[in-house]
Design a protein around this motif. Structure first.
Motif, PDB file in Angstrom:
ATOM      1  N   VAL A   1       0.380  -1.459  -0.551  1.00 57.67           N
ATOM      2  CA  VAL A   1      -0.035   0.252  -0.117  1.00 57.67           C
ATOM      3  C   VAL A   1       0.651   1.263  -0.405  1.00 57.67           C
ATOM      4  CG1 VAL A   1      -1.691  -1.065   1.120  1.00 57.67           C
ATOM      5  CG2 VAL A   1      -0.592   0.268   2.494  1.00 57.67           C
ATOM      6  N   TRP A   2       0.420   2.558   0.123  1.00 57.94           N
ATOM      7  CA  TRP A   2       1.097   3.964  -0.196  1.00 57.94           C
ATOM      8  C   TRP A   2       0.556   4.537   0.858  1.00 57.94           C
ATOM      9  CZ3 TRP A   2       5.047   5.337  -3.428  1.00 57.94           C
ATOM     10  CH2 TRP A   2       5.530   6.653  -3.672  1.00 57.94           C
ATOM     11  N   LEU A   3       1.435   5.091   1.991  1.00 56.83           N
ATOM     12  CA  LEU A   3       0.717   5.172   2.872  1.00 56.83           C
ATOM     13  C   LEU A   3       1.599   6.875   3.044  1.00 56.83           C
ATOM     14  CD1 LEU A   3       2.041   2.455   5.885  1.00 56.83           C
ATOM     15  CD2 LEU A   3      -0.724   3.207   3.963  1.00 56.83           C
ATOM     16  N   GLU A   4       0.984   7.614   3.304  1.00 54.48           N
ATOM     17  CA  GLU A   4       0.907   9.300   3.186  1.00 54.48           C
ATOM     18  C   GLU A   4       0.496   9.829   4.352  1.00 54.48           C
ATOM     19  OE1 GLU A   4       0.891  11.422   0.192  1.00 54.48           O
ATOM     20  OE2 GLU A   4       2.043  10.415  -1.341  1.00 54.48           O
ATOM     21  N   GLY A   5       1.413  11.103   5.036  1.00 54.25           N
ATOM     22  CA  GLY A   5       0.625  11.713   6.559  1.00 54.25           C
ATOM     23  C   GLY A   5      -0.319  13.279   5.915  1.00 54.25           C
ATOM     24  N   ASP A   6      -1.615  13.499   6.231  1.00 54.21           N
ATOM     25  CA  ASP A   6      -2.235  14.157   6.096  1.00 54.21           C
ATOM     26  C   ASP A   6      -1.113  15.593   6.406  1.00 54.21           C
ATOM     27  OD1 ASP A   6      -3.966  12.632   5.418  1.00 54.21           O
ATOM     28  OD2 ASP A   6      -4.979  13.029   7.643  1.00 54.21           O
ATOM     29  N   ASN A   7      -0.243  15.683   6.642  1.00 52.32           N
ATOM     30  CA  ASN A   7       1.085  17.116   7.172  1.00 52.32           C
ATOM     31  C   ASN A   7       1.553  16.176   5.373  1.00 52.32           C
ATOM     32  OD1 ASN A   7       2.038  18.887   7.654  1.00 52.32           O
ATOM     33  ND2 ASN A   7       2.061  18.507   9.765  1.00 52.32           N
ATOM     34  N   THR A   8       1.173  17.273   4.449  1.00 56.63           N
ATOM     35  CA  THR A   8       2.553  16.183   3.769  1.00 56.63           C
ATOM     36  C   THR A   8       3.994  17.510   3.720  1.00 56.63           C
ATOM     37  OG1 THR A   8       1.936  17.855   2.258  1.00 56.63           O
ATOM     38  CG2 THR A   8       0.611  15.932   1.572  1.00 56.63           C
ATOM     39  N   SER A   9       3.725  18.024   4.223  1.00 56.49           N
ATOM     40  CA  SER A   9       5.385  19.088   4.110  1.00 56.49           C
ATOM     41  C   SER A   9       5.833  18.599   5.714  1.00 56.49           C
ATOM     42  CB  SER A   9       4.698  20.279   4.397  1.00 56.49           C
ATOM     43  OG  SER A   9       3.998  20.909   5.323  1.00 56.49           O
ATOM     44  N   ASN A  10       5.143  17.286   6.464  1.00 56.26           N
ATOM     45  CA  ASN A  10       5.958  17.442   7.271  1.00 56.26           C
ATOM     46  C   ASN A  10       6.178  15.895   7.774  1.00 56.26           C
ATOM     47  OD1 ASN A  10       7.688  17.341  10.044  1.00 56.26           O
ATOM     48  ND2 ASN A  10       6.703  18.230  11.184  1.00 56.26           N
ATOM     49  N   SER A  11       5.975  14.968   6.495  1.00 56.14           N
ATOM     50  CA  SER A  11       5.818  13.322   6.540  1.00 56.14           C
ATOM     51  C   SER A  11       6.857  12.831   6.299  1.00 56.14           C
ATOM     52  CB  SER A  11       4.777  13.586   6.643  1.00 56.14           C
ATOM     53  OG  SER A  11       4.000  11.771   6.692  1.00 56.14           O
ATOM     54  N   SER A  12       7.371  11.752   6.889  1.00 54.26           N
ATOM     55  CA  SER A  12       8.544  11.007   6.179  1.00 54.26           C
ATOM     56  C   SER A  12       7.159   9.474   6.661  1.00 54.26           C
ATOM     57  CB  SER A  12       9.690  10.635   7.397  1.00 54.26           C
ATOM     58  OG  SER A  12       9.639   9.323   6.471  1.00 54.26           O
ATOM     59  N   ASP A  13       6.798   9.622   5.171  1.00 56.51           N
ATOM     60  CA  ASP A  13       5.971   8.583   4.394  1.00 56.51           C
ATOM     61  C   ASP A  13       6.387   7.935   2.970  1.00 56.51           C
ATOM     62  OD1 ASP A  13       5.599  10.445   2.822  1.00 56.51           O
ATOM     63  OD2 ASP A  13       3.544  11.718   3.689  1.00 56.51           O
ATOM     64  N   SER A  14       5.411   7.429   2.143  1.00 52.95           N
ATOM     65  CA  SER A  14       6.323   6.468   1.014  1.00 52.95           C
ATOM     66  C   SER A  14       6.845   7.131  -0.171  1.00 52.95           C
ATOM     67  CB  SER A  14       4.311   5.689   0.785  1.00 52.95           C
ATOM     68  OG  SER A  14       4.657   4.787   1.365  1.00 52.95           O
ATOM     69  N   ARG A  15       6.982   8.175   0.241  1.00 52.08           N
ATOM     70  CA  ARG A  15       7.108   9.792  -0.926  1.00 52.08           C
ATOM     71  C   ARG A  15       8.833   9.804  -0.541  1.00 52.08           C
ATOM     72  NH1 ARG A  15       4.770  14.720   0.723  1.00 52.08           N
ATOM     73  NH2 ARG A  15       4.837  13.306   2.653  1.00 52.08           N
ATOM     74  N   VAL A  16       9.319   8.704   0.576  1.00 51.00           N
ATOM     75  CA  VAL A  16      10.489   9.289   0.671  1.00 51.00           C
ATOM     76  C   VAL A  16      10.799   7.134   1.034  1.00 51.00           C
ATOM     77  CG1 VAL A  16      12.528   8.868   2.560  1.00 51.00           C
ATOM     78  CG2 VAL A  16      10.104  10.241   2.069  1.00 51.00           C
ATOM     79  N   TYR A  17       9.927   6.634   1.676  1.00 49.91           N
ATOM     80  CA  TYR A  17      10.601   4.883   1.577  1.00 49.91           C
ATOM     81  C   TYR A  17       9.900   3.644   0.462  1.00 49.91           C
ATOM     82  CZ  TYR A  17       6.914   5.470   5.701  1.00 49.91           C
ATOM     83  OH  TYR A  17       6.406   5.818   6.632  1.00 49.91           O
ATOM     84  N   GLY A  18       9.190   4.717   0.042  1.00 54.25           N
ATOM     85  CA  GLY A  18       8.791   3.200  -1.363  1.00 54.25           C
ATOM     86  C   GLY A  18       7.010   3.032  -0.947  1.00 54.25           C
ATOM     87  N   PRO A  19       6.304   1.750  -1.530  1.00 54.43           N
ATOM     88  CA  PRO A  19       5.655   1.180  -1.193  1.00 54.43           C
ATOM     89  C   PRO A  19       5.199   0.746   0.058  1.00 54.43           C
ATOM     90  CG  PRO A  19       6.377   1.330  -3.751  1.00 54.43           C
ATOM     91  CD  PRO A  19       7.207   1.779  -2.863  1.00 54.43           C
ATOM     92  N   VAL A  20       4.565   0.529   0.936  1.00 56.36           N
ATOM     93  CA  VAL A  20       5.100  -0.279   2.580  1.00 56.36           C
ATOM     94  C   VAL A  20       3.888  -2.252   2.630  1.00 56.36           C
ATOM     95  CG1 VAL A  20       4.388  -0.202   5.205  1.00 56.36           C
ATOM     96  CG2 VAL A  20       5.177   2.000   3.573  1.00 56.36           C
ATOM     97  N   PRO A  21       4.690  -2.900   2.177  1.00 56.70           N
ATOM     98  CA  PRO A  21       4.644  -3.930   2.742  1.00 56.70           C
ATOM     99  C   PRO A  21       2.890  -4.315   3.479  1.00 56.70           C
ATOM    100  CG  PRO A  21       6.468  -4.304   2.704  1.00 56.70           C
ATOM    101  CD  PRO A  21       5.739  -2.577   2.909  1.00 56.70           C
ATOM    102  N   ILE A  22       2.124  -5.007   2.753  1.00 52.01           N
ATOM    103  CA  ILE A  22       0.801  -5.376   3.423  1.00 52.01           C
ATOM    104  C   ILE A  22       0.943  -5.831   5.261  1.00 52.01           C
ATOM    105  CG2 ILE A  22      -1.810  -5.579   3.985  1.00 52.01           C
ATOM    106  CD1 ILE A  22      -1.553  -5.236   0.411  1.00 52.01           C
ATOM    107  N   GLY A  23       2.207  -6.178   4.383  1.00 49.19           N
ATOM    108  CA  GLY A  23       2.489  -6.926   6.540  1.00 49.19           C
ATOM    109  C   GLY A  23       2.740  -6.392   7.507  1.00 49.19           C
TER     110      GLY A  23
END
Length: 154
Positions: free
Chosen positions: A110-132
């Protein structure tokens, strides 16, 4: 009271404590639990020290939807849990770090992102996250009391 009666009552009490401990463990491990959210990545939706009630069935049955807020193990630090929103499911096309670079979310991710896009380390940094790595789906905020609300619909 005889020694035998005392030992019998003590064993009975220990048995009940053990039963309730097992039921509690199974409930929190397989059905749902409470999680404290920390950090600014989900602001303004969630703030630091909000306590959330989460359920474990949706991720296990692979019934996550776009817009769900989930608790997952961090792909970059497995000792840390993250709270993010599911923004893309397997097969969806997402925009990567560079504006012209896009990718398709692979099967089982899945692709996960924080609602605060300017202050979030999320899939834009580490890519897709395994559902596991997704542990649970947030159902509602239970603390602070003046902000109790359902978080299942976005």
């Amino acid at each position: 009271m005889t020694l035998l009666k005392f030992v019998g009552k003590t064993c009975g009490f220990v048995g009940y404590v053990f039963q309730y401990a097992c039921v509690t463990h199974c409930t929190f491990e397989y059905l749902g639990d409470f999680v404290m959210c920390s950090g600014p990545s989900m602001e303004p939706t969630l703030e630091s020290n909000n306590i959330l009630f989460t359920e474990h069935l949706s991720p296990r049955m692979q019934r996550l939807r776009r817009g769900d807020i989930v608790i997952a193990k961090s792909p970059s630090n497995p000792r840390q849990n993250i709270c993010k929103r599911v923004t893309a499911l397997p097969g969806d096309k997402v925009r990567g770090q560079f504006p012209r670079r896009s990718q398709v979310v692979p099967r089982g991710h899945v692709w996960l992102e924080g609602d605060n896009t300017s202050n979030s380390s999320d899939s834009r940094v580490y890519g897709p996250v395994p559902i596991g790595l997704v542990r649970s789906r947030v159902v509602c905020r239970v603390w602070p009391l003046d902000k109790i609300s359902s978080l299942t619909e976005y």
